[in-house]
Design a protein around this motif. Structure first.
Motif, short mmCIF file in Angstrom:
data_model
loop_
_atom_site.label_atom_id
_atom_site.label_comp_id
_atom_site.label_asym_id
_atom_site.label_seq_id
_atom_site.Cartn_x
_atom_site.Cartn_y
_atom_site.Cartn_z
N VAL A 204 9.40 -11.40 15.42
CA VAL A 204 9.51 -11.53 16.81
C VAL A 204 10.43 -12.61 17.55
O VAL A 204 10.12 -12.96 18.63
N SER B 236 11.68 -5.60 13.08
CA SER B 236 12.58 -6.77 13.49
C SER B 236 12.70 -6.48 15.16
O SER B 236 12.77 -5.40 15.62
N LYS B 237 13.18 -7.77 15.70
CA LYS B 237 13.17 -7.70 17.18
C LYS B 237 12.39 -7.03 17.87
O LYS B 237 12.47 -6.35 18.98
N THR C 225 18.13 -12.85 8.21
CA THR C 225 17.11 -13.72 8.65
C THR C 225 15.67 -13.50 8.23
O THR C 225 15.03 -14.44 8.11
N LEU D 225 20.09 -1.31 7.65
CA LEU D 225 21.39 -1.49 8.34
C LEU D 225 21.84 -2.65 8.52
O LEU D 225 21.05 -3.64 8.88
N GLY E 212 22.94 -5.86 10.48
CA GLY E 212 22.52 -6.30 11.88
C GLY E 212 21.03 -5.90 12.13
O GLY E 212 20.49 -6.38 13.16
N SER E 213 20.17 -5.40 11.14
CA SER E 213 18.74 -5.00 11.43
C SER E 213 18.00 -6.49 11.37
O SER E 213 16.91 -6.35 11.93
N LYS F 68 12.78 -16.01 6.85
CA LYS F 68 11.41 -16.01 7.37
C LYS F 68 10.37 -15.68 6.42
O LYS F 68 9.46 -16.33 6.19
N GLN G 62 25.51 -17.14 5.57
CA GLN G 62 24.24 -17.38 6.41
C GLN G 62 22.98 -17.29 5.68
O GLN G 62 22.13 -18.11 6.10
P1 GDP Z 1 21.69 -8.39 8.61
O1 GDP Z 1 22.92 -8.08 8.95
O2 GDP Z 1 20.54 -7.21 8.58
O3 GDP Z 1 21.50 -9.34 7.66
O4 GDP Z 1 21.01 -8.88 10.16
P2 GDP Z 1 20.84 -10.58 10.63
O5 GDP Z 1 19.62 -11.34 9.81
O6 GDP Z 1 22.15 -11.38 10.54
O7 GDP Z 1 20.44 -10.38 12.01
C1 GDP Z 1 20.98 -9.89 12.99
C2 GDP Z 1 21.09 -10.54 14.58
O8 GDP Z 1 19.80 -10.29 14.95
C3 GDP Z 1 21.16 -12.00 14.22
O9 GDP Z 1 21.84 -12.40 15.38
C4 GDP Z 1 19.68 -12.61 14.41
O10 GDP Z 1 19.66 -13.79 14.99
C5 GDP Z 1 19.00 -11.56 15.30
N1 GDP Z 1 17.67 -11.27 14.88
C6 GDP Z 1 17.30 -10.97 13.50
N2 GDP Z 1 15.78 -10.91 13.63
C7 GDP Z 1 15.52 -11.18 15.09
C8 GDP Z 1 14.28 -11.00 15.76
O11 GDP Z 1 13.35 -10.58 15.25
N3 GDP Z 1 14.55 -10.98 17.20
C9 GDP Z 1 15.74 -11.33 17.77
N4 GDP Z 1 15.77 -11.52 19.36
N5 GDP Z 1 16.75 -11.15 17.04
C10 GDP Z 1 16.86 -11.19 15.96
#
Ligand code: GDP
Length: 298
Positions: free
Chosen positions: A277, A250-251, A115, A108, A110-111, A119, A146
């Motif tokens: 993490v 993630s997260k 990022t 999804l 924001g998942s 990594k 990004q």
């Molecule tokens: P995408 O839309 O799936 O590409 O998601 P993004 O990579 O843009 O990540 C969405 C948000 O989650 C960003 O603000 C990232 O910095 C944050 N984020 C991604 N991975 C992690 C994680 O492992 N931990 C935390 N706390 N935030 C994360």
């Protein structure tokens, strides 16, 4: 994450302190407590049921042990079951016999896919690989920029449509990115794809088209561990819609209750390969079921 679950489990084991042996009533009471603790942590019901049944069975079959008291015996059984639902052995990435290895990221919006691309790119680079990141998320405004930023930070090149080139088609970008990896002899190519806020047919179709255009060796489904009970239905939709070979949680640094992490393997049958993490590029690690289980029971 898991703080609450850890406390609840530890409390249920404490009740067994001072007992000489495990009675059937003790086992039933402890298993009920464990069941409640898992449900409260948002673990999916079928996973909870199987977990409880397995713990009960193992506890009833446990030999009277000289070395372990009943509390320790149950901890050992719960630990083994946690390792089991988290996937048993950790699994490495599947690398293609003939490079480049193609890794597609799905999940999804924001998942944490973009990022993760950075990594994983950095992690692979540190292991001597020569990754290329491909910006095939043309849906989310800013996603290409990004990816370019994380690529730069990680020191990993990025394949993206030229600004103003008019290429608005993620399938073309993905396909040409893989071609570029062939031509420039990159050993791995990581394809970032679009995600929506919720699962929808159009998004799923686009992921399927990117998959078919790139013939990935791994499709990694990125699951935000913070989304709680929705995680299971989301994972199921991706498993049915696109299919995936592994999961990245993630997260995991967040304070969610941990149910997603504990359910995803049981619900999809696919292993968790990595954990994200934190927001920094180095906040990333291989996922080890045994270490995660120990962390929960610490
Ligand atoms: P995408 O839309 O799936 O590409 O998601 P993004 O990579 O843009 O990540 C969405 C948000 O989650 C960003 O603000 C990232 O910095 C944050 N984020 C991604 N991975 C992690 C994680 O492992 N931990 C935390 N706390 N935030 C994360």
């Amino acid at each position: 994450m898991f703080a609450n679950l850890s406390d609840r489990l530890t409390a249920s084991f404490k009740q067994l302190r001072g007992k000489g042996r495990l009675s059937e009533a003790d086992i039933d009471a402890t298993v009920s407590e464990i069941r409640r603790a898992l449900l409260e942590a948002d673990v999916a019901l079928p996973v909870v049921r199987e977990f409880a049944a397995n713990v009960r069975e193992r506890a009833k079959g446990a030999e009277v042990s000289q070395a372990l008291n009943p509390g320790q015996q149950v901890v050992k059984i719960v630990n083994a079951e946690l390792v089991e639902i988290l996937g048993g052995e950790s699994r490495d990435l599947n690398f293609a016999k003939h490079p480049p290895t193609v890794i597609m990221l799905a999940g999804l919006q924001g998942s944490g896919k973009t990022t993760l691309a950075g990594k994983l790119g950095l992690w692979l680079k540190d292991q001597g690989h020569t990754p290329l990141l491909v910006a095939a998320d043309l849906q989310r405004p800013g996603a290409v920029d990004q990816l370019q930023i994380v690529g730069e930070r990680a020191g990993v090149p990025v394949w993206a449509p030229e600004p103003g080139s008019g290429v608005g088609d993620p399938i073309t970008v993905a396909r040409s990115g893989v071609q570029q990896a062939h031509d420039k002899q990159h050993s791995v190519v990581i394809v970032d794809t679009a995600g929506r806020l919720g699962v929808d047919a159009e998004m799923m179709q686009q992921a399927v088209d990117v998959r078919d255009a790139t013939d990935p060796d791994e499709i990694l489904f990125v699951l935000d561990a913070m989304i709680g009970q929705d995680a299971v239905t989301t994972a199921q939709s991706f498993a049915d819609g696109v299919g995936f070979s592994g999961v990245v949680l993630s997260k995991l640094d967040g304070d969610a209750r941990g149910g997603a992490a504990l359910s995803v393997r049981g619900v999809t049958g696919k292993p968790v390969l990595f954990a994200s993490v934190g927001e920094k590029l180095t906040d990333f690690e291989r996922f080890h079921p045994d270490r995660m289980a120990s962390r929960i029971l610490d």
